[in-house]
Scaffold this motif. Structure first.
Motif, PDB file in Angstrom:
ATOM      1  N   ILE A   1     -23.534   4.300   8.671  1.00 53.14           N
ATOM      2  CA  ILE A   1     -22.665   5.393   9.106  1.00 53.14           C
ATOM      3  C   ILE A   1     -23.510   6.574   9.552  1.00 53.14           C
ATOM      4  CG2 ILE A   1     -20.787   6.947   8.500  1.00 53.14           C
ATOM      5  CD1 ILE A   1     -20.015   5.085   6.250  1.00 53.14           C
ATOM      6  N   ALA A   2     -23.351   6.976  10.799  1.00 49.12           N
ATOM      7  CA  ALA A   2     -23.959   8.205  11.314  1.00 49.12           C
ATOM      8  C   ALA A   2     -22.867   9.267  11.346  1.00 49.12           C
ATOM      9  CB  ALA A   2     -24.512   7.974  12.720  1.00 49.12           C
ATOM     10  N   GLY A   3     -23.153  10.420  10.746  1.00 50.51           N
ATOM     11  CA  GLY A   3     -22.130  11.453  10.644  1.00 50.51           C
ATOM     12  C   GLY A   3     -21.292  11.279   9.386  1.00 50.51           C
TER      13      GLY A   3
ATOM     14  N   THR B   1     -21.159  12.857   6.618  1.00 48.62           N
ATOM     15  CA  THR B   1     -20.692  14.031   5.880  1.00 48.62           C
ATOM     16  C   THR B   1     -19.620  14.813   6.643  1.00 48.62           C
ATOM     17  OG1 THR B   1     -22.499  15.380   6.767  1.00 48.62           O
ATOM     18  CG2 THR B   1     -22.875  14.294   4.648  1.00 48.62           C
ATOM     19  N   GLY B   2     -19.251  14.336   7.810  1.00 48.71           N
ATOM     20  CA  GLY B   2     -18.220  15.011   8.599  1.00 48.71           C
ATOM     21  C   GLY B   2     -16.824  14.657   8.120  1.00 48.71           C
ATOM     22  N   LEU B   3     -15.841  15.157   8.833  1.00 52.92           N
ATOM     23  CA  LEU B   3     -14.445  14.996   8.432  1.00 52.92           C
ATOM     24  C   LEU B   3     -14.040  13.526   8.363  1.00 52.92           C
ATOM     25  CD1 LEU B   3     -11.982  16.716   7.692  1.00 52.92           C
ATOM     26  CD2 LEU B   3     -11.326  16.684  10.105  1.00 52.92           C
ATOM     27  N   VAL B   4     -14.287  12.778   9.422  1.00 56.26           N
ATOM     28  CA  VAL B   4     -13.957  11.350   9.433  1.00 56.26           C
ATOM     29  C   VAL B   4     -15.002  10.559   8.657  1.00 56.26           C
ATOM     30  CG1 VAL B   4     -13.628   9.309  10.871  1.00 56.26           C
ATOM     31  CG2 VAL B   4     -12.714  11.508  11.619  1.00 56.26           C
ATOM     32  N   GLY B   5     -16.270  10.894   8.826  1.00 57.49           N
ATOM     33  CA  GLY B   5     -17.342  10.147   8.191  1.00 57.49           C
ATOM     34  C   GLY B   5     -17.278  10.134   6.676  1.00 57.49           C
ATOM     35  N   SER B   6     -16.935  11.266   6.070  1.00 58.33           N
ATOM     36  CA  SER B   6     -16.863  11.318   4.613  1.00 58.33           C
ATOM     37  C   SER B   6     -15.693  10.475   4.097  1.00 58.33           C
ATOM     38  CB  SER B   6     -16.742  12.764   4.128  1.00 58.33           C
ATOM     39  OG  SER B   6     -15.608  13.399   4.693  1.00 58.33           O
ATOM     40  N   ALA B   7     -14.563  10.517   4.820  1.00 58.64           N
ATOM     41  CA  ALA B   7     -13.420   9.684   4.441  1.00 58.64           C
ATOM     42  C   ALA B   7     -13.766   8.205   4.598  1.00 58.64           C
ATOM     43  CB  ALA B   7     -12.206  10.032   5.295  1.00 58.64           C
ATOM     44  N   LEU B   8     -14.474   7.879   5.658  1.00 58.70           N
ATOM     45  CA  LEU B   8     -14.869   6.496   5.902  1.00 58.70           C
ATOM     46  C   LEU B   8     -15.802   5.988   4.807  1.00 58.70           C
ATOM     47  CD1 LEU B   8     -14.963   4.006   7.793  1.00 58.70           C
ATOM     48  CD2 LEU B   8     -16.901   5.100   8.940  1.00 58.70           C
ATOM     49  N   THR B   9     -16.741   6.819   4.393  1.00 55.97           N
ATOM     50  CA  THR B   9     -17.673   6.418   3.340  1.00 55.97           C
ATOM     51  C   THR B   9     -16.922   6.053   2.068  1.00 55.97           C
ATOM     52  OG1 THR B   9     -19.393   7.860   4.262  1.00 55.97           O
ATOM     53  CG2 THR B   9     -19.691   7.111   2.001  1.00 55.97           C
ATOM     54  N   SER B  10     -15.943   6.853   1.704  1.00 52.24           N
ATOM     55  CA  SER B  10     -15.139   6.582   0.502  1.00 52.24           C
ATOM     56  C   SER B  10     -14.371   5.264   0.634  1.00 52.24           C
ATOM     57  CB  SER B  10     -14.154   7.726   0.243  1.00 52.24           C
ATOM     58  OG  SER B  10     -14.835   8.927  -0.036  1.00 52.24           O
ATOM     59  N   ILE B  11     -13.833   5.023   1.825  1.00 48.14           N
ATOM     60  CA  ILE B  11     -13.075   3.791   2.056  1.00 48.14           C
ATOM     61  C   ILE B  11     -13.976   2.567   1.967  1.00 48.14           C
ATOM     62  CG2 ILE B  11     -11.854   2.480   3.846  1.00 48.14           C
ATOM     63  CD1 ILE B  11     -10.664   5.225   4.741  1.00 48.14           C
ATOM     64  N   LEU B  12     -15.154   2.647   2.585  1.00 43.33           N
ATOM     65  CA  LEU B  12     -16.053   1.493   2.593  1.00 43.33           C
ATOM     66  C   LEU B  12     -16.613   1.185   1.206  1.00 43.33           C
ATOM     67  CD1 LEU B  12     -18.062   1.752   5.942  1.00 43.33           C
ATOM     68  CD2 LEU B  12     -15.795   0.809   5.477  1.00 43.33           C
ATOM     69  N   LEU B  13     -16.677   2.196   0.346  1.00 42.56           N
ATOM     70  CA  LEU B  13     -17.145   1.964  -1.019  1.00 42.56           C
ATOM     71  C   LEU B  13     -16.228   1.003  -1.769  1.00 42.56           C
ATOM     72  CD1 LEU B  13     -18.461   5.393  -2.356  1.00 42.56           C
ATOM     73  CD2 LEU B  13     -19.709   3.231  -2.208  1.00 42.56           C
ATOM     74  N   ASP B  14     -14.962   0.970  -1.374  1.00 50.33           N
ATOM     75  CA  ASP B  14     -13.992   0.077  -2.015  1.00 50.33           C
ATOM     76  C   ASP B  14     -13.760  -1.193  -1.202  1.00 50.33           C
ATOM     77  OD1 ASP B  14     -13.525   1.805  -4.168  1.00 50.33           O
ATOM     78  OD2 ASP B  14     -12.033   2.939  -3.035  1.00 50.33           O
TER      79      ASP B  14
END
Length: 233
Positions: free
Chosen positions: A8-10, A12-25
């Motif tokens: 994931i590039a970006g 810590t941004g608005l979409v990127g941070s939400a995406l990181t949380s989703i991919l963790l699950d």
């Protein structure tokens, strides 16, 4: 859990941070590699996340870290933050393109991009034009699978204050019930819903180039997790 790795590039941004949380699950990935300029303390103790501190001007120095199956590009800025059009172009076009190039060299096969509604490399509007140019350049990299998300106004809590977007978000919530049919693609969308749509696009593993406007992102973002594998483009 599979052996797939997400980059994931970006992040810590608005979409990127939400995406990181989703991919963790997400059971599809054993590891999530996030490219960050500053270390995020809460991710230090998360085993499945690997933080890579990068200088986007010297991405080649991090080549060995850019090994992934799926690349999610959520980089982007505003003219206010960037200061000049040249700086904005570098952040919105040059950096994402370089990430995608180097990751593909390392074996990545799927690329997912957060673009913007109205992206068009022939547009007279600078923002739309550079987003369209980026899409065009990324298509030219010939990834086996490339998906571009074109959200309308993004809703969510940003770290920095964007007065215009705050006003737009309030108006969008008021007008949202009226935006059906042909107007649906202009309907504002929560950043978390865009992130979930990106994840579901990746789960489809579609070959070729696919573009998703905001109305389609709303649909994908609303699909229950158990139905992800059944979603079609």
């Amino acid at each position: 859990m599979t052996d797939k790795v997400a980059l994931i590039a970006g992040a810590t941004g608005l979409v990127g941070s939400a995406l990181t949380s989703i991919l963790l699950d997400a059971p599809e990935y054993r590891q999530i590699v996030v490219l960050v300029r500053k270390r995020v303390p809460e991710w230090d103790n998360t085993p499945r996340i690997t933080q890579i501190l990068v200088d986007y001007e010297r991405l080649e120095d991090h080549l060995d870290d850019l090994v992934a199956d799926d690349v999610y590009c959520c980089l982007g800025t505003t003219i206010k933050q960037a200061g000049t059009q040249d700086n904005m172009y570098r952040i919105d076009v040059t950096y994402p393109l370089r990430v995608a190039e180097l990751a593909k060299r390392q074996g990545a096969t799927q690329l997912l991009l957060v673009s913007a509604m109205g992206a068009d490399r022939t547009s007279k509007i600078f923002y739309n034009r550079i987003k369209g140019e980026l899409e065009h350049k990324l298509v030219g990299l010939d990834y086996p699978s490339f998906s571009a998300a074109r959200p309308s106004l993004l809703l969510g809590e940003r770290q920095e204050l964007r007065t215009g977007e705050r006003i737009g978000a309030v108006l969008a919530k008021v007008l949202s019930p009226l935006m059906g049919g042909a107007l649906a693609k202009y309907k504002a969308i929560p950043a978390e819903k865009v992130a979930r749509a990106l994840y579901r696009m990746a789960c489809m593993e579609q070959r070729g180039v696919h573009v998703y406007n905001s109305d389609r992102l709303h649909e994908l973002g609303d699909v229950p997790d158990s139905a992800t594998q059944r979603v079609t483009s």
